[in-house]
Design a protein around this motif. Structure first.
Motif, PDB file in Angstrom:
ATOM      1  N   GLY A 108       0.841  -1.192   0.000  1.00  0.00           N
ATOM      2  CA  GLY A 108       0.000   0.000   0.000  1.00  0.00           C
ATOM      3  C   GLY A 108       0.877   1.244   0.000  1.00  0.00           C
ATOM      4  O   GLY A 108       1.895   1.289   0.702  1.00  0.00           O
ATOM      5  N   LEU A 109       0.483   2.222  -0.799  1.00  0.00           N
ATOM      6  CA  LEU A 109       1.253   3.454  -0.891  1.00  0.00           C
ATOM      7  C   LEU A 109       0.348   4.606  -0.461  1.00  0.00           C
ATOM      8  O   LEU A 109      -0.734   4.786  -1.030  1.00  0.00           O
ATOM      9  N   VAL A 110       0.784   5.337   0.547  1.00  0.00           N
ATOM     10  CA  VAL A 110      -0.013   6.477   1.023  1.00  0.00           C
ATOM     11  C   VAL A 110       0.849   7.741   1.012  1.00  0.00           C
ATOM     12  O   VAL A 110       2.065   7.673   0.850  1.00  0.00           O
ATOM     13  N   ASP A 111       0.184   8.872   1.170  1.00  0.00           N
ATOM     14  CA  ASP A 111       0.923  10.137   1.218  1.00  0.00           C
ATOM     15  C   ASP A 111       0.555  10.896   2.501  1.00  0.00           C
ATOM     16  O   ASP A 111       0.243  12.079   2.464  1.00  0.00           O
ATOM     17  N   ILE A 112       0.548  10.153   3.585  1.00  0.00           N
ATOM     18  CA  ILE A 112       0.209  10.741   4.884  1.00  0.00           C
ATOM     19  C   ILE A 112       1.302  10.341   5.870  1.00  0.00           C
ATOM     20  O   ILE A 112       2.016   9.370   5.638  1.00  0.00           O
ATOM     21  N   ASP A 113       1.403  11.105   6.948  1.00  0.00           N
ATOM     22  CA  ASP A 113       2.472  10.845   7.911  1.00  0.00           C
ATOM     23  C   ASP A 113       2.138   9.631   8.784  1.00  0.00           C
ATOM     24  O   ASP A 113       1.111   9.613   9.466  1.00  0.00           O
ATOM     25  N   LEU A 114       3.001   8.634   8.748  1.00  0.00           N
ATOM     26  CA  LEU A 114       2.746   7.380   9.468  1.00  0.00           C
ATOM     27  C   LEU A 114       3.559   7.303  10.759  1.00  0.00           C
ATOM     28  O   LEU A 114       4.668   7.825  10.847  1.00  0.00           O
ATOM     29  N   TYR A 115       3.003   6.594  11.731  1.00  0.00           N
ATOM     30  CA  TYR A 115       3.750   6.370  12.970  1.00  0.00           C
ATOM     31  C   TYR A 115       3.426   4.990  13.521  1.00  0.00           C
ATOM     32  O   TYR A 115       2.439   4.356  13.112  1.00  0.00           O
ATOM     33  N   VAL A 116       4.279   4.549  14.420  1.00  0.00           N
ATOM     34  CA  VAL A 116       3.938   3.436  15.307  1.00  0.00           C
ATOM     35  C   VAL A 116       4.300   3.926  16.710  1.00  0.00           C
ATOM     36  O   VAL A 116       5.157   4.804  16.850  1.00  0.00           O
ATOM     37  N   ILE A 135       3.943   1.896   2.674  1.00  0.00           N
ATOM     38  CA  ILE A 135       4.948   2.952   2.763  1.00  0.00           C
ATOM     39  C   ILE A 135       4.274   4.300   2.507  1.00  0.00           C
ATOM     40  O   ILE A 135       3.220   4.375   1.874  1.00  0.00           O
ATOM     41  N   SER A 136       4.913   5.342   3.013  1.00  0.00           N
ATOM     42  CA  SER A 136       4.385   6.688   2.805  1.00  0.00           C
ATOM     43  C   SER A 136       5.404   7.546   2.058  1.00  0.00           C
ATOM     44  O   SER A 136       6.604   7.479   2.320  1.00  0.00           O
ATOM     45  N   THR A 137       4.885   8.357   1.134  1.00  0.00           N
ATOM     46  CA  THR A 137       5.766   9.263   0.395  1.00  0.00           C
ATOM     47  C   THR A 137       5.889  10.616   1.100  1.00  0.00           C
ATOM     48  O   THR A 137       6.707  11.441   0.703  1.00  0.00           O
ATOM     49  N   LYS A 138       5.087  10.805   2.148  1.00  0.00           N
ATOM     50  CA  LYS A 138       5.023  12.113   2.812  1.00  0.00           C
ATOM     51  C   LYS A 138       6.414  12.683   3.141  1.00  0.00           C
ATOM     52  O   LYS A 138       6.741  13.792   2.768  1.00  0.00           O
ATOM     53  N   ARG A 139       7.215  11.908   3.865  1.00  0.00           N
ATOM     54  CA  ARG A 139       8.535  12.398   4.300  1.00  0.00           C
ATOM     55  C   ARG A 139       9.646  12.098   3.290  1.00  0.00           C
ATOM     56  O   ARG A 139      10.820  12.293   3.592  1.00  0.00           O
ATOM     57  N   LEU A 140       9.244  11.600   2.132  1.00  0.00           N
ATOM     58  CA  LEU A 140      10.241  11.362   1.074  1.00  0.00           C
ATOM     59  C   LEU A 140      10.307  12.567   0.140  1.00  0.00           C
ATOM     60  O   LEU A 140      11.184  12.666  -0.705  1.00  0.00           O
ATOM     61  N   GLU A 143       9.714  18.834  -0.447  1.00  0.00           N
ATOM     62  CA  GLU A 143       8.855  19.914   0.060  1.00  0.00           C
ATOM     63  C   GLU A 143       8.591  19.773   1.556  1.00  0.00           C
ATOM     64  O   GLU A 143       8.379  20.764   2.242  1.00  0.00           O
ATOM     65  N   TYR A 144       8.596  18.521   2.030  1.00  0.00           N
ATOM     66  CA  TYR A 144       8.333  18.296   3.457  1.00  0.00           C
ATOM     67  C   TYR A 144       9.378  19.021   4.304  1.00  0.00           C
ATOM     68  O   TYR A 144       9.112  19.447   5.422  1.00  0.00           O
ATOM     69  N   TYR A 145      10.600  19.163   3.748  1.00  0.00           N
ATOM     70  CA  TYR A 145      11.702  19.798   4.482  1.00  0.00           C
ATOM     71  C   TYR A 145      11.925  21.240   4.020  1.00  0.00           C
ATOM     72  O   TYR A 145      12.988  21.812   4.248  1.00  0.00           O
ATOM     73  N   GLY A 146      10.915  21.790   3.332  1.00  0.00           N
ATOM     74  CA  GLY A 146      11.004  23.180   2.873  1.00  0.00           C
ATOM     75  C   GLY A 146      11.919  23.364   1.676  1.00  0.00           C
ATOM     76  O   GLY A 146      12.375  24.472   1.401  1.00  0.00           O
ATOM     77  N   LEU A 147      12.191  22.275   0.958  1.00  0.00           N
ATOM     78  CA  LEU A 147      13.084  22.337  -0.205  1.00  0.00           C
ATOM     79  C   LEU A 147      12.269  22.262  -1.497  1.00  0.00           C
ATOM     80  O   LEU A 147      11.114  21.806  -1.478  1.00  0.00           O
ATOM     81  N   PRO A 148      12.856  22.675  -2.625  1.00  0.00           N
ATOM     82  CA  PRO A 148      12.107  22.608  -3.886  1.00  0.00           C
ATOM     83  C   PRO A 148      11.754  21.176  -4.284  1.00  0.00           C
ATOM     84  O   PRO A 148      12.519  20.244  -4.005  1.00  0.00           O
ATOM     85  N   LYS A 149      10.619  21.030  -4.919  1.00  0.00           N
ATOM     86  CA  LYS A 149      10.118  19.740  -5.381  1.00  0.00           C
ATOM     87  C   LYS A 149      11.156  19.038  -6.258  1.00  0.00           C
ATOM     88  O   LYS A 149      11.825  19.706  -7.069  1.00  0.00           O
ATOM     89  N   ASP A 150      11.297  17.731  -6.129  1.00  0.00           N
ATOM     90  CA  ASP A 150      12.231  16.986  -6.987  1.00  0.00           C
ATOM     91  C   ASP A 150      11.597  15.629  -7.289  1.00  0.00           C
ATOM     92  O   ASP A 150      11.680  14.691  -6.485  1.00  0.00           O
ATOM     93  N   GLU A 151      10.938  15.539  -8.439  1.00  0.00           N
ATOM     94  CA  GLU A 151      10.168  14.331  -8.786  1.00  0.00           C
ATOM     95  C   GLU A 151      11.055  13.098  -8.916  1.00  0.00           C
ATOM     96  O   GLU A 151      10.662  11.999  -8.520  1.00  0.00           O
ATOM     97  N   GLN A 152      12.251  13.280  -9.497  1.00  0.00           N
ATOM     98  CA  GLN A 152      13.143  12.127  -9.678  1.00  0.00           C
ATOM     99  C   GLN A 152      13.612  11.586  -8.325  1.00  0.00           C
ATOM    100  O   GLN A 152      13.644  10.379  -8.098  1.00  0.00           O
TER     101      GLN A 152
END
Ligand SMILES: [Zn+2]
Ligand SMILES: [Zn+2]
Length: 214
Positions: A108-116, A135-140, A143-152
């Motif tokens: 499963g692929l989500v784009d939300i912040d996950l925790y345990v 897995i989550s793409t949120k912290r990958l 932009e999450y770290y205030g940096l410019p988007k990088d699709e690759q």
């Protein structure tokens, strides 16, 4: 950056831990794959182009047929308002209940912040017994770290996390080789340093696992 952990593998049977504490009303939805196939489920706001690229890459790496679907789920049941994060084990449980059968493998692929519990966050979680991972793409995302988007870079990181968690579902543990995809990342730098490939030793274990399943 906050200290964190980038993946966690839960050996549900070995540790005997239970996820029953989390209850939710799961809508029945068909999520089925045949033995030897990997099913990737993009849950909610997941970019279909990213999913397609992920599918192509995973097919090459695992040599398995990969199926991709986009699905819409209400994930409120997993939301923790105090942490403002989603409990990844509860999402795994839903993936399991949504139609997994012996022999199938679901990512499963989500784009939300996950925790345990006890960890600040997780990038992913795998259930080796049920062969289910999330897995989550949120912290990958940069932009999450205030940096410019990088699709690759996002694709590279998503691929590494996906291969890593799927690797766990084939019974692989963590690897001491820093360039191997099964290396345990303590930081995003570790993730960026390692490759999306298995080292020779992990590759042999993977091949054995795939052969024993077929
Ligand atoms: Zn891991
Ligand atoms: Zn390795």
């Amino acid at each position: 950056m906050k200290p964190g952990i980038f993946c966690v593998t839960i050996f549900l049977v070995i540790l005997g831990c239970s996820t029953n504490e989390f209850q939710y009303k799961g809508e029945k939805q068909e999520v089925k794959s045949k033995q030897g196939e990997i099913y990737i489920l993009g849950i909610n706001k997941v970019d279909s182009t990213l999913l397609e690229k992920l599918r192509t890459n995973l097919e090459k790496i695992f040599g398995q047929k990969i199926k991709v679907s986009l699905i819409s789920w209400d994930l409120e049941f997993a939301y923790n308002p105090e942490r403002k994060q989603y409990y990844s084990s509860a999402i795994l449980e839903k993936l399991r209940n949504a139609g997994s059968e012996a022999g199938e493998r679901v990512l499963g692929l989500v784009d939300i912040d996950l925790y345990v519990p006890d960890l600040n966050f997780v990038f992913g979680e795998a259930d080796v017994v049920e062969k289910i991972a999330v897995i989550s793409t949120k912290r990958l995302r940069q932009e999450y770290y205030g940096l410019p988007k990088d699709e690759q870079l996002l694709l590279d990181r998503t691929l590494k996390e996906s291969v890593h968690e799927l690797g766990h579902t084939y019974g692989l543990g963590h690897c001491p080789d820093k360039s191997c995809v099964m290396y345990f990342s303590n930081s995003l730098q570790d993730t960026d340093f390692k490759s999306s490939s298995f080292c020779e030793s992990c590759k042999s274990k993977l091949m054995l696992a795939i052969r024993s399943e077929s």
